[in-house]
Design an enzyme around this catalytic site. Structure first.
Site, mmCIF file in Angstrom:
data_model
loop_
_atom_site.group_PDB
_atom_site.id
_atom_site.type_symbol
_atom_site.label_atom_id
_atom_site.label_comp_id
_atom_site.label_asym_id
_atom_site.label_seq_id
_atom_site.Cartn_x
_atom_site.Cartn_y
_atom_site.Cartn_z
ATOM 1 N N TYR A 139 -4.078 -9.800 15.957
ATOM 2 C CA TYR A 139 -3.776 -11.223 15.858
ATOM 3 C C TYR A 139 -3.354 -11.817 17.200
ATOM 4 O O TYR A 139 -3.388 -13.028 17.375
ATOM 5 C CB TYR A 139 -2.675 -11.458 14.821
ATOM 6 N N LYS A 176 0.831 -1.197 0.000
ATOM 7 C CA LYS A 176 0.000 0.000 0.000
ATOM 8 C C LYS A 176 0.866 1.247 0.000
ATOM 9 O O LYS A 176 1.944 1.274 0.574
ATOM 10 C CB LYS A 176 -0.919 0.007 1.231
#
Length: 297
Positions: free
Chosen positions: A276, A173
């Site tokens: 996570y 990105k």
């Protein structure tokens, strides 16, 4: 009425912020959806006439049409960037987003495939004994072993693969490059794929192609991943991004440093990676209950 300001903002996203085409299109769609909503009742509105009440009315409309809070917040983020740009350009004096807060979103843990099932994917599942089978297995292997995004994979070039150094170069990105190490097994799979691709005279510099040598698109990659994940897991979502979640979760579950995982994923902030750790904590709790003498008390 709005076209001049929209054009300037889109150029800003592309040439200054260097957003991907996909991201820029999302911004464009969100902003134009909002402008269409407010001008339906008053076509004479100009950029300077827009206020927080227009935005609140739009948000209410979106929520009443069952648009999720997450999607609404993404749309508001697009508007926030647009009006901030107009304020910097001195087109408007007051940012109408200053009084807007988005709806609360429930926290959802990333969906991932467990390690046993991933082992079955590569050791039990049968892949076709041809070019497509070799390529499909490589796609799954790259996604699971590197955690790269689907769009990053579809744009990967042969020249981005360094077999000598056992690394791949990924353009993420905002055009940020990162180097990801690859295992010996993935390196060998890449070598086999390169050889077959060469034998079939498929000269496309893009890594992943079909049998005719045409670039494999994002949707093609999605379909391949869904096809094979359906054979090993019953989770509802079976997308390339699930393999990205799986990559990160398995690394952290096996003791990887969270900052290293952040860099491998190409996250700008550690907060994006920390989600996570919730899966890791759940695993620790389960192990505690199973192993400690008073774990169930």
């Amino acid at each position: 009425m709005f076209s001049q300001h929209l054009s300037a903002f889109y150029d800003y996203l592309e040439f200054v912020k260097k957003y991907s085409k996909h991201t820029s299109v999302s911004y464009k769609n969100d902003i134009e959806q909002f402008l269409l909503f407010i001008t339906t009742s008053d076509e004479s509105l100009s950029v300077k006439d827009i206020n927080y009440q227009h935005i609140r009315a739009w948000v209410t409309n979106l929520l009443s049409n069952k648009i999720s809070a997450k999607s609404v917040n993404r749309k508001l983020s697009s508007l926030k960037s647009f009006f901030k740009f107009l304020q910097v350009q001195q087109v408007i004096d007051i940012n109408p987003m200053s009084k807007i807060s988005g709806p609360k979103t429930p926290k959802r843990l990333p969906v991932f495939v467990d390690e046993t099932q991933m082992g079955n994917l590569f050791q039990v599942v049968q892949f076709e004994d041809n070019f497509n089978g070799l390529r499909d297995k490589l796609i799954l292997d790259i996604l699971y072993q590197t955690g790269i995004r689907r769009s990053e994979l579809s744009h990967l070039k042969e020249s981005d693969v360094d077999l000598f150094e056992s690394t791949i170069k990924v353009l993420g990105k905002r055009n940020k490059e990162r180097i990801i190490p690859i295992s010996l097994s993935l390196k060998r799979n890449l070598e086999s794929y390169f050889q077959v691709k060469k034998n079939k005279c498929l000269s496309n510099p893009i890594l992943l192609v079909n049998e005719k040598g045409h670039t494999l698109k994002d949707q093609g990659i999605y379909n391949i991943v869904k096809k094979y994940l359906s054979q090993i897991t019953s989770i509802q979502k079976k997308s390339p991004h699930v393999l990205r979640h799986t990559f990160a979760t398995h690394l952290l579950n096996n003791g990887a440093d969270i900052n290293a995982v952040k860099d491998l994923l190409g996250h700008a902030n550690l907060s994006a990676t920390q989600i996570y750790t919730h899966n890791t904590i759940d695993k620790l709790k389960k192990s505690y209950k199973q192993a400690h003498p008073r774990g169930d008390n």
